[in-house]
Motif scaffolding. Structure first.
Motif, mmCIF file in Angstrom:
data_model
loop_
_atom_site.group_PDB
_atom_site.id
_atom_site.type_symbol
_atom_site.label_atom_id
_atom_site.label_comp_id
_atom_site.label_asym_id
_atom_site.label_seq_id
_atom_site.Cartn_x
_atom_site.Cartn_y
_atom_site.Cartn_z
ATOM 1 N N PHE A 73 -9.002 23.215 -9.366
ATOM 2 C CA PHE A 73 -10.440 23.442 -9.311
ATOM 3 C C PHE A 73 -11.187 22.190 -9.752
ATOM 4 C CE2 PHE A 73 -14.451 24.702 -11.257
ATOM 5 C CZ PHE A 73 -14.988 25.523 -10.282
ATOM 6 N N PRO A 74 -12.285 21.810 -9.046
ATOM 7 C CA PRO A 74 -12.844 22.441 -7.844
ATOM 8 C C PRO A 74 -12.376 21.727 -6.577
ATOM 9 C CG PRO A 74 -14.451 20.963 -8.803
ATOM 10 C CD PRO A 74 -13.196 20.806 -9.611
ATOM 11 N N LEU A 75 -11.199 22.076 -6.096
ATOM 12 C CA LEU A 75 -10.592 21.482 -4.903
ATOM 13 C C LEU A 75 -10.512 19.968 -5.037
ATOM 14 C CD1 LEU A 75 -9.356 22.335 -2.235
ATOM 15 C CD2 LEU A 75 -11.552 21.935 -1.134
ATOM 16 N N SER A 76 -9.919 19.528 -6.140
ATOM 17 C CA SER A 76 -9.825 18.112 -6.439
ATOM 18 C C SER A 76 -8.406 17.789 -6.887
ATOM 19 C CB SER A 76 -10.829 17.730 -7.534
ATOM 20 O OG SER A 76 -10.732 16.365 -7.862
ATOM 21 N N GLU A 77 -7.887 16.645 -6.450
ATOM 22 C CA GLU A 77 -6.508 16.257 -6.729
ATOM 23 C C GLU A 77 -6.391 15.577 -8.090
ATOM 24 O OE1 GLU A 77 -2.844 14.078 -4.305
ATOM 25 O OE2 GLU A 77 -4.925 13.468 -3.945
ATOM 26 N N ARG A 78 -5.441 16.027 -8.879
ATOM 27 C CA ARG A 78 -5.171 15.408 -10.179
ATOM 28 C C ARG A 78 -4.145 14.291 -10.023
ATOM 29 N NH1 ARG A 78 -9.052 19.107 -10.340
ATOM 30 N NH2 ARG A 78 -9.479 19.916 -12.426
ATOM 31 N N LYS A 79 -4.241 13.300 -10.898
ATOM 32 C CA LYS A 79 -3.311 12.182 -10.852
ATOM 33 C C LYS A 79 -1.970 12.587 -11.447
ATOM 34 C CE LYS A 79 -6.853 8.586 -11.200
ATOM 35 N NZ LYS A 79 -7.349 7.430 -11.979
ATOM 36 N N PRO A 80 -0.879 12.207 -10.810
ATOM 37 C CA PRO A 80 0.442 12.488 -11.391
ATOM 38 C C PRO A 80 0.681 11.601 -12.610
ATOM 39 C CG PRO A 80 0.666 11.168 -9.408
ATOM 40 C CD PRO A 80 -0.788 11.544 -9.501
ATOM 41 N N PRO A 81 1.671 11.941 -13.430
ATOM 42 C CA PRO A 81 1.957 11.125 -14.620
ATOM 43 C C PRO A 81 2.284 9.676 -14.247
ATOM 44 C CG PRO A 81 3.104 13.231 -14.727
ATOM 45 C CD PRO A 81 2.536 13.135 -13.343
ATOM 46 N N THR A 113 0.564 -3.857 -5.789
ATOM 47 C CA THR A 113 0.581 -2.631 -4.991
ATOM 48 C C THR A 113 -0.676 -1.812 -5.262
ATOM 49 O OG1 THR A 113 2.996 -2.548 -5.102
ATOM 50 C CG2 THR A 113 1.852 -0.521 -4.443
ATOM 51 N N ILE A 114 -1.248 -1.260 -4.197
ATOM 52 C CA ILE A 114 -2.361 -0.317 -4.309
ATOM 53 C C ILE A 114 -1.825 1.071 -4.021
ATOM 54 C CG2 ILE A 114 -4.547 0.443 -3.313
ATOM 55 C CD1 ILE A 114 -5.211 -2.400 -2.709
ATOM 56 N N SER A 115 -2.090 2.007 -4.915
ATOM 57 C CA SER A 115 -1.657 3.397 -4.723
ATOM 58 C C SER A 115 -2.889 4.292 -4.594
ATOM 59 C CB SER A 115 -0.797 3.864 -5.907
ATOM 60 O OG SER A 115 0.387 3.089 -6.012
ATOM 61 N N LEU A 116 -2.974 4.996 -3.495
ATOM 62 C CA LEU A 116 -4.050 5.957 -3.270
ATOM 63 C C LEU A 116 -3.473 7.367 -3.280
ATOM 64 C CD1 LEU A 116 -6.102 4.303 -0.378
ATOM 65 C CD2 LEU A 116 -6.488 4.144 -2.837
ATOM 66 N N GLN A 117 -4.317 8.316 -3.633
ATOM 67 C CA GLN A 117 -3.903 9.703 -3.559
ATOM 68 C C GLN A 117 -4.336 10.308 -2.218
ATOM 69 O OE1 GLN A 117 -5.443 10.761 -7.831
ATOM 70 N NE2 GLN A 117 -3.665 12.064 -7.396
ATOM 71 N N VAL A 118 -3.830 11.493 -1.944
ATOM 72 C CA VAL A 118 -4.168 12.153 -0.683
ATOM 73 C C VAL A 118 -5.676 12.375 -0.595
ATOM 74 C CG1 VAL A 118 -3.857 14.242 0.687
ATOM 75 C CG2 VAL A 118 -1.911 13.257 -0.559
ATOM 76 N N ASP A 119 -6.281 12.744 -1.711
ATOM 77 C CA ASP A 119 -7.723 12.962 -1.756
ATOM 78 C C ASP A 119 -8.495 11.708 -1.375
ATOM 79 O OD1 ASP A 119 -9.940 14.474 -2.030
ATOM 80 O OD2 ASP A 119 -9.817 14.733 -4.195
ATOM 81 N N PHE A 123 0.852 -1.197 0.000
ATOM 82 C CA PHE A 123 0.000 0.000 0.000
ATOM 83 C C PHE A 123 0.880 1.236 0.000
ATOM 84 C CE2 PHE A 123 -1.927 3.409 2.511
ATOM 85 C CZ PHE A 123 -3.088 3.637 1.799
ATOM 86 N N GLY A 124 0.482 2.230 -0.804
ATOM 87 C CA GLY A 124 1.250 3.465 -0.866
ATOM 88 C C GLY A 124 0.352 4.655 -1.143
ATOM 89 N N ILE A 125 0.834 5.843 -0.764
ATOM 90 C CA ILE A 125 0.102 7.090 -1.004
ATOM 91 C C ILE A 125 0.927 7.963 -1.941
ATOM 92 C CG2 ILE A 125 -0.883 9.170 0.032
ATOM 93 C CD1 ILE A 125 -1.297 7.607 2.589
ATOM 94 N N VAL A 126 0.325 8.373 -3.037
ATOM 95 C CA VAL A 126 1.001 9.195 -4.047
ATOM 96 C C VAL A 126 0.277 10.530 -4.130
ATOM 97 C CG1 VAL A 126 1.728 9.386 -6.443
ATOM 98 C CG2 VAL A 126 1.666 7.135 -5.332
#
Length: 289
Positions: A136-144, A155-161, A127-130
């Motif tokens: 806008f509108p206060l939403s996290e975009r996925k990195p490349p 592996t499961i990768s979650l974002q901060v959002d 498990f990891g956090i990327v």
């Protein structure tokens, strides 16, 4: 005649089924179908369950607001629909539908946000956090090159959002909403749900109900704020606007209601209700509280 509660149940089931079915297009002729993620059963289950529960949440959120549009239902009771539908104790039917749908939503929201960790629990995936960039509108975009379920590396990768949403929804449906419901049940004056009956709510009930509403609105805003939730923008945002219009309408009715002087010789409940403006104002008062 059809009971209004039965009609509400039929509308609820139909809207949920249509919402969930529209996510899966296996039944469409010539369609390739909705491909399921590759991986162990835990990943495949999460993929199918997440899509179905997500669509239920969208439909359920609209139903919760629909059940609280008291003045819409009051208007419906005065239309030709009343020839075929019995509106007796329709306020009680709305309360019951709101409670049942709310309980189902609470269970499915928690399962929806936590089921992403099934591969970690059942198949011992990493498990990891990327972190990505918020826009806008206060939403996290996925990195490349972001991959949420990597079968090759298990592996499961979650974002901060994603982590924030898991924590926020857990607090809402495990702590705040149950606490407000408990307080309201302790302080609520018993009533049968009829619009013509007086209901004097103690300050504890009113405060808990206000907090319940605010927390529910926080959940609704979180539902529509993400840039990937275009369907929610189309389906949920208009219903939120209609709900707000219904509440403003109720507040307006309450402000314009005539305050007739009660007859000293009339001690009946009907006389007391009439002195406060009648059933329409009773529903207006209950809706704006």
């Amino acid at each position: 005649m059809v009971r209004y509660g039965a009609l509400l149940s039929a509308v609820s089931v139909l809207s949920v089924l249509l919402s969930v079915a529209s996510k899966f297009d296996w039944f469409r002729e010539g369609s390739k179908g909705m491909e399921v993620r590759q991986g162990p059963p835990s990943v495949r289950f999460y993929d199918v369950f997440g899509r179905a529960s997500g669509r239920y949440i969208l439909a359920g959120a609209n139903l919760q607001l629909f059940f609280r549009m008291r003045h819409l239902h009051l208007w419906l009771s005065s239309t030709r629909l009343s020839r075929w539908v019995s509106f007796d104790n329709y306020c009680g039917s709305l309360e019951e539908a709101h409670a049942w749908n709310g309980s189902a939503m609470a269970a499915l929201v928690l399962l929806h946000v936590w089921s992403v960790l099934l591969p970690n629990l059942l198949d011992c995936w990493d498990f990891g956090i990327v972190a990505g960039e918020f826009a806008f509108p206060l939403s996290e975009r996925k990195p490349p090159n972001f991959v949420d379920f990597n079968v090759a590396t298990e592996t499961i990768s979650l974002q901060v959002d994603d982590v924030v949403r898991i924590c926020l929804h857990t607090l809402i449906f495990v702590v705040f909403l149950p606490a407000t419901l408990c307080i309201m049940s302790e302080h609520q004056v018993p009533r049968d749900g009829s619009p013509g009956e007086d209901a004097v709510h103690p300050s504890g009930y009113t405060s808990a109900r206000t907090l319940h509403l605010c927390v529910a609105l926080v959940f609704f805003v979180d539902l529509v704020r993400r840039h990937t939730a275009q369907l929610s923008w189309i389906c949920n945002a208009p219903v939120l606007f209609l709900w707000a219009v219904d509440r403003v309408w109720g507040a307006r009715l309450l402000a314009l209601a005539p305050k007739a002087a009660p007859d000293p010789g009339d001690t009946s409940e009907q006389g007391s209700s009439a002195s406060e403006g009648g059933p329409l104002v009773e529903v207006a008062h209950d809706a704006v509280m």
